[in-house]
Design an enzyme around this catalytic site. Structure first.
Site, PDB file in Angstrom:
ATOM      1  N   HIS A  56      -4.724  -5.662  -9.095  1.00 35.05           N
ATOM      2  CA  HIS A  56      -4.747  -5.042  -7.765  1.00 35.05           C
ATOM      3  C   HIS A  56      -3.379  -5.129  -7.072  1.00 35.05           C
ATOM      4  O   HIS A  56      -3.291  -4.990  -5.861  1.00 35.05           O
ATOM      5  CB  HIS A  56      -5.782  -5.732  -6.875  1.00 35.05           C
ATOM      6  CG  HIS A  56      -7.151  -5.799  -7.457  1.00 35.05           C
ATOM      7  ND1 HIS A  56      -7.833  -4.681  -7.853  1.00 35.05           N
ATOM      8  CD2 HIS A  56      -7.961  -6.858  -7.734  1.00 35.05           C
ATOM      9  CE1 HIS A  56      -9.024  -5.040  -8.338  1.00 35.05           C
ATOM     10  NE2 HIS A  56      -9.123  -6.351  -8.279  1.00 35.05           N
ATOM     11  N   HIS A 215     -12.605  -2.189  -9.076  1.00 34.12           N
ATOM     12  CA  HIS A 215     -12.619  -2.497 -10.510  1.00 34.12           C
ATOM     13  C   HIS A 215     -13.231  -1.341 -11.289  1.00 34.12           C
ATOM     14  O   HIS A 215     -13.579  -1.487 -12.459  1.00 34.12           O
ATOM     15  CB  HIS A 215     -13.428  -3.758 -10.795  1.00 34.12           C
ATOM     16  CG  HIS A 215     -13.074  -4.908  -9.934  1.00 34.12           C
ATOM     17  ND1 HIS A 215     -13.726  -5.178  -8.747  1.00 34.12           N
ATOM     18  CD2 HIS A 215     -12.114  -5.843 -10.061  1.00 34.12           C
ATOM     19  CE1 HIS A 215     -13.170  -6.253  -8.196  1.00 34.12           C
ATOM     20  NE2 HIS A 215     -12.203  -6.664  -8.969  1.00 34.12           N
TER      21      HIS A 215
END
Lengths: 327, 327
Positions: A56, A215
């Protein structure tokens, strides 16, 4: 899989080494790369510790520095950091004012932070972010997911901690910001986890995933590719209806890229989203546009709206010196 | 084509409107969106004006602000700005100290700047950047292409202009920085120009384009996908051999993403490139990692090495307040 990597098992280590070398003026890497910490921790203020799966970037390590996080624990790609990582990070930066953990609402992330807090056995508290309005329950969370709004909580609470706010004040502030923050994402393509080597999910050439998680978790629905205005309309509607803010409310608008979407498209989405939010009576008084909470190489973006007041606006504006946010 | 757009013909206008709204504290948009200028031009200093085709965001509009550019002219995607755009931008920011045009070496960009300088008929000068070592002659240029090194020229000369350097000093400084700067890029995927709707060039699933230009121009060779270290080795070798810097030279290393490559991979490439350059005797004393000179949604990156001395290091470090660079 087209990526700049040497070996699947070394992606995180080599990327962290690069990050620490590029920003040696701001951060230092803990032993065995268990955490990234401020180069010079301030022992007199509440220590903010965050973390989560890698993939991320720049979240969270890119937000370590003056006025934001004191330490961040990078788990393996899309995998929670272990309790011992979190304990060691907390010990490396804690002073007498205590440690505040900021964690995205993810079942394993939360469990590991709870275990770490027990082991650390000191003055600690935890804020859980859950800003994603897309779904009420997801693959890895009970209740809403924590996504890009986490950045806003980290920035505003980080500024308060830097000014000397105590632990209880930081907790109350973080919970207030989280409660006034809503996000929603959309994926045009899947991401590819290096260890898997193939896309996490399959999307047709004319499809997108509305409400996707960071995700690649399923969103609200798989739909036909639409114009930017139609996408922005669905996302701003979901966010605004959930926020239910009085007309005239001041807000921060964050348009966040997921890693594979270029800047020219993010500003186009910002233009659409801002117009629609203002038509709903919000006043966009602060803005952030860029790829800050990514999902590896996913093409897509999220919109985040966070209601501001005089105090939180001043804290958002307060100086910050990190790898990814500086002003 | 999976992009956040409404209509192919409106991409640039909507993106510019979003950019100007998001950064209204720093910039203003000229009439008919012909240029982006500093919100408050400084009439007593040399005015730096750059520009070029869009699709490379944040270059150049993202570098307009205190300590860098005074104005930037966005052409249509991968298309040079017109002379009248450049003239109007120069007129909007020019004072008595003159106007310095900074232009990437591209035949049409250069011609249009020359025409603009003639029309403007004032105290003007031009710096042409040509940092790309990949090829000696390309689709749109005679001589080397100007690529990501342009950012470094704009930052360093912008800092000097902000401090009051005169036009001749700015020109000499910019030429010195350009002469000490080398770049090379690699593409893992093509970009897709909105108006075309299909990828600019075809790359097999196991291929990459070594030495690619920022519009997808052919590079040195089409090769099999390789490990990050092998890619970094070829690029750092080409750059270092061309620079031929004495051992111990201090340098800035810029690892630049092309738009579709995530941060985690850029830091991994930084780690590899830095190690290799230091093995060659360079001392990497400043770093920048991010997607600053992009090629729409292309996956890929470029490496840029710029030799620094005490003066240019101080100018690199000088305060800057733009949408894309702030410190």
């Amino acid at each position: 899989m087209k990526k700049f990597i040497n070996a699947v098992d070394n992606v995180l280590a080599e990327s962290l080494d690069g990050f620490a070398a590029a920003h040696a003026d701001l951060v230092a890497l803990g032993a065995e790369r268990k955490f990234v910490r401020r180069r010079e921790p301030n022992r007199n203020t509440v220590a903010l510790v965050s973390g989560g799966g890698s993939g991320h970037e720049p979240l969270h390590a890119g937000f370590v520095g003056h006025g934001m996080l004191d330490a961040a624990c990078p788990g393996r790609v899309f995998t929670s950091p272990t309790p011992d990582q979190i304990v060691e990070a907390a010990q490396a930066v804690a002073g007498d004012a205590g440690v505040l953990f900021i964690v995205k609402n993810d079942s394993v992330d939360r469990m590991n932070v709870e275990m770490a807090a027990e082991i650390a056995d000191g003055k600690t508290a935890t804020i859980v972010t859950d800003d994603d309005v897309a779904v009420e329950k997801s693959t890895y969370s009970i209740g809403r997911r924590g996504v890009a709004g986490t950045l806003i909580v980290e920035k505003i609470v980080g500024a308060a901690a830097e000014k000397g706010a105590d632990l209880a004040t930081c907790v109350a502030l973080g919970e207030r910001v989280n409660a006034r923050t809503r996000s929603m994402g959309v994926a045009l393509t899947s991401c590819t986890v290096p260890a898997a080597g193939t896309p996490t999910f399959a999307l047709g050439e004319d499809e997108m995933e509305m409400g996707v998680g960071i995700h690649g978790e399923p969103g609200r629905r798989r739909v036909k590719l639409a114009a930017a205005d139609a996408i922005a309309s669905e996302m701003t509607t979901a966010i605004a209806e959930d926020l239910a803010a009085p007309a005239g409310s001041e807000a921060l608008l964050l348009v966040n890229g997921f890693g594979g979407t270029p800047t020219i498209e993010l500003y186009l989405m910002y233009n659409a989203a801002r117009r629609m939010l203002e038509q709903r009576g919000l006043r966009i008084v602060r803005s952030l546009v860029g790829s800050y909470v990514t999902s590896l190489d996913m093409a897509g973006c999220s919109l985040t709206v966070s209601l501001l007041d005089a105090e939180t606006t001043a804290l958002w504006d307060a100086p910050v010196r990190t790898a990814a946010l500086k002003w």
